[in-house]
Write a protein that holds these residues in place. Structure first.
Motif, mmCIF file in Angstrom:
data_model
loop_
_atom_site.group_PDB
_atom_site.id
_atom_site.type_symbol
_atom_site.label_atom_id
_atom_site.label_comp_id
_atom_site.label_asym_id
_atom_site.label_seq_id
_atom_site.Cartn_x
_atom_site.Cartn_y
_atom_site.Cartn_z
ATOM 1 N N TRP A 1 -14.393 -15.853 30.384
ATOM 2 C CA TRP A 1 -13.033 -16.122 30.815
ATOM 3 C C TRP A 1 -12.818 -15.574 32.212
ATOM 4 O O TRP A 1 -13.291 -14.498 32.550
ATOM 5 C CB TRP A 1 -12.043 -15.491 29.851
ATOM 6 N N MET A 2 -12.094 -16.327 33.029
ATOM 7 C CA MET A 2 -11.679 -15.884 34.353
ATOM 8 C C MET A 2 -10.163 -16.010 34.417
ATOM 9 O O MET A 2 -9.631 -17.108 34.277
ATOM 10 C CB MET A 2 -12.323 -16.739 35.448
ATOM 11 N N GLN A 3 -9.480 -14.877 34.572
ATOM 12 C CA GLN A 3 -8.018 -14.897 34.677
ATOM 13 C C GLN A 3 -7.637 -15.268 36.111
ATOM 14 O O GLN A 3 -8.150 -14.684 37.054
ATOM 15 C CB GLN A 3 -7.429 -13.533 34.312
ATOM 16 N N MET A 4 -6.751 -16.240 36.256
ATOM 17 C CA MET A 4 -6.345 -16.728 37.579
ATOM 18 C C MET A 4 -4.818 -16.792 37.623
ATOM 19 O O MET A 4 -4.231 -17.808 37.276
ATOM 20 C CB MET A 4 -6.953 -18.108 37.832
ATOM 21 N N GLY A 5 -4.179 -15.665 38.025
ATOM 22 C CA GLY A 5 -2.717 -15.641 38.030
ATOM 23 C C GLY A 5 -2.196 -15.690 36.614
ATOM 24 O O GLY A 5 -2.626 -14.928 35.760
ATOM 25 N N ASN A 6 -1.240 -16.619 36.339
ATOM 26 C CA ASN A 6 -0.728 -16.721 34.980
ATOM 27 C C ASN A 6 -1.466 -17.762 34.148
ATOM 28 O O ASN A 6 -0.992 -18.172 33.113
ATOM 29 C CB ASN A 6 0.785 -16.976 34.921
ATOM 30 N N HIS A 7 -2.597 -18.216 34.610
ATOM 31 C CA HIS A 7 -3.436 -19.081 33.775
ATOM 32 C C HIS A 7 -4.881 -18.602 33.910
ATOM 33 O O HIS A 7 -5.174 -17.688 34.661
ATOM 34 C CB HIS A 7 -3.293 -20.565 34.184
ATOM 35 N N GLY A 8 -5.767 -19.208 33.169
ATOM 36 C CA GLY A 8 -7.156 -18.784 33.202
ATOM 37 C C GLY A 8 -8.098 -19.963 33.200
ATOM 38 O O GLY A 8 -7.684 -21.120 33.131
ATOM 39 N N HIS A 9 -9.359 -19.642 33.302
ATOM 40 C CA HIS A 9 -10.408 -20.659 33.359
ATOM 41 C C HIS A 9 -11.545 -20.204 32.470
ATOM 42 O O HIS A 9 -12.066 -19.112 32.635
ATOM 43 C CB HIS A 9 -10.893 -20.814 34.804
ATOM 44 N N GLY A 10 -11.930 -21.023 31.529
ATOM 45 C CA GLY A 10 -13.040 -20.699 30.651
ATOM 46 C C GLY A 10 -14.331 -21.331 31.123
ATOM 47 O O GLY A 10 -14.458 -21.768 32.264
ATOM 48 N N SER A 11 -15.283 -21.380 30.243
ATOM 49 C CA SER A 11 -16.588 -21.958 30.512
ATOM 50 C C SER A 11 -16.969 -22.793 29.302
ATOM 51 O O SER A 11 -16.294 -22.761 28.275
ATOM 52 C CB SER A 11 -17.598 -20.822 30.730
ATOM 53 N N SER A 12 -18.043 -23.529 29.414
ATOM 54 C CA SER A 12 -18.515 -24.290 28.259
ATOM 55 C C SER A 12 -18.929 -23.299 27.160
ATOM 56 O O SER A 12 -19.198 -22.136 27.444
ATOM 57 C CB SER A 12 -19.684 -25.184 28.661
ATOM 58 N N PRO A 13 -18.976 -23.758 25.917
ATOM 59 C CA PRO A 13 -19.331 -22.847 24.822
ATOM 60 C C PRO A 13 -20.709 -22.209 25.030
ATOM 61 O O PRO A 13 -21.649 -22.856 25.498
ATOM 62 C CB PRO A 13 -19.338 -23.751 23.590
ATOM 63 N N LEU A 14 -20.784 -20.943 24.701
ATOM 64 C CA LEU A 14 -22.045 -20.209 24.790
ATOM 65 C C LEU A 14 -22.899 -20.499 23.566
ATOM 66 O O LEU A 14 -22.375 -20.807 22.493
ATOM 67 C CB LEU A 14 -21.762 -18.707 24.854
ATOM 68 N N LYS A 15 -24.200 -20.353 23.723
ATOM 69 C CA LYS A 15 -25.096 -20.424 22.578
ATOM 70 C C LYS A 15 -25.427 -18.977 22.209
ATOM 71 O O LYS A 15 -25.979 -18.235 23.024
ATOM 72 C CB LYS A 15 -26.374 -21.197 22.909
ATOM 73 N N VAL A 16 -25.058 -18.583 21.000
ATOM 74 C CA VAL A 16 -25.239 -17.202 20.540
ATOM 75 C C VAL A 16 -26.162 -17.218 19.327
ATOM 76 O O VAL A 16 -25.866 -17.858 18.320
ATOM 77 C CB VAL A 16 -23.884 -16.561 20.175
ATOM 78 N N VAL A 17 -27.287 -16.496 19.431
ATOM 79 C CA VAL A 17 -28.270 -16.450 18.354
ATOM 80 C C VAL A 17 -28.490 -14.992 17.960
ATOM 81 O O VAL A 17 -28.806 -14.153 18.810
ATOM 82 C CB VAL A 17 -29.618 -17.074 18.804
ATOM 83 N N ALA A 18 -28.317 -14.686 16.685
ATOM 84 C CA ALA A 18 -28.573 -13.343 16.184
ATOM 85 C C ALA A 18 -30.080 -13.076 16.205
ATOM 86 O O ALA A 18 -30.865 -13.901 15.739
ATOM 87 C CB ALA A 18 -28.029 -13.185 14.770
ATOM 88 N N VAL A 19 -30.474 -11.930 16.760
ATOM 89 C CA VAL A 19 -31.894 -11.559 16.808
ATOM 90 C C VAL A 19 -32.180 -10.341 15.931
ATOM 91 O O VAL A 19 -33.332 -10.062 15.621
ATOM 92 C CB VAL A 19 -32.375 -11.328 18.256
ATOM 93 N N ALA A 20 -31.130 -9.619 15.571
ATOM 94 C CA ALA A 20 -31.209 -8.447 14.692
ATOM 95 C C ALA A 20 -29.771 -8.138 14.271
ATOM 96 O O ALA A 20 -28.835 -8.702 14.847
ATOM 97 C CB ALA A 20 -31.831 -7.267 15.436
ATOM 98 N N PRO A 21 -29.577 -7.258 13.300
ATOM 99 C CA PRO A 21 -28.191 -6.920 12.951
ATOM 100 C C PRO A 21 -27.419 -6.405 14.176
ATOM 101 O O PRO A 21 -27.886 -5.504 14.883
ATOM 102 C CB PRO A 21 -28.348 -5.819 11.894
#
Length: 127
Positions: A68-88
């Motif tokens: 997330w990037m906060q820009m004044g009173n609005h923000g800008h996100g990014s495309s969804p991240l790929k999150v893979v569990a590698v250990a607990p």
């Protein structure tokens, strides 16, 4: 667990990682940290290791990770991240696109028992 956190902190301070950071919750004593072998830029995909730690060594549930990037009173996100569990409580995060220079956040939402919280890791994208 404390030894691992100490060693990771020491390696980061010695420059073993190009990018790293951590933040802890005062309410739950849960910490989130990230490490990346390469500098994050607005020109290429980023990748980082994400780790959640609890002083009680309790397993945590990762609910969501986003950029997330906060820009004044609005923000800008990014495309969804790929999150893979590698250990607990340890994750490999790819598809991290910081689409412009400036102050960004890695927002880490987790659940511990009945408590849900978001920790924010700040990142400055310079290039």
């Amino acid at each position: 667990m404390k030894l691992i956190a100490f060693l990771l902190g020491l390696m980061a301070s010695l420059g073993a990682f190009a990018e790293s950071g951590s933040v802890c919750s005062n309410a739950t004593s849960v910490c989130a940290s990230y490490e990346s072998e390469a500098d994050f830029t607005s020109k290429q995909e980023g990748r980082f290791a994400l780790k959640l730690t609890s002083h009680s060594d309790e397993e945590l549930t990762l609910v969501k990770v986003d950029l997330w990037m906060q820009m004044g009173n609005h923000g800008h996100g990014s495309s969804p991240l790929k999150v893979v569990a590698v250990a607990p409580n340890e994750y490999d995060v790819t598809k991290a696109f910081f689409v412009m220079k400036g102050q960004w956040q890695i927002r880490v939402k987790y659940k511990q028992a009945e408590t849900e919280e978001t920790l924010i890791l700040p990142i400055m994208i310079r290039e």
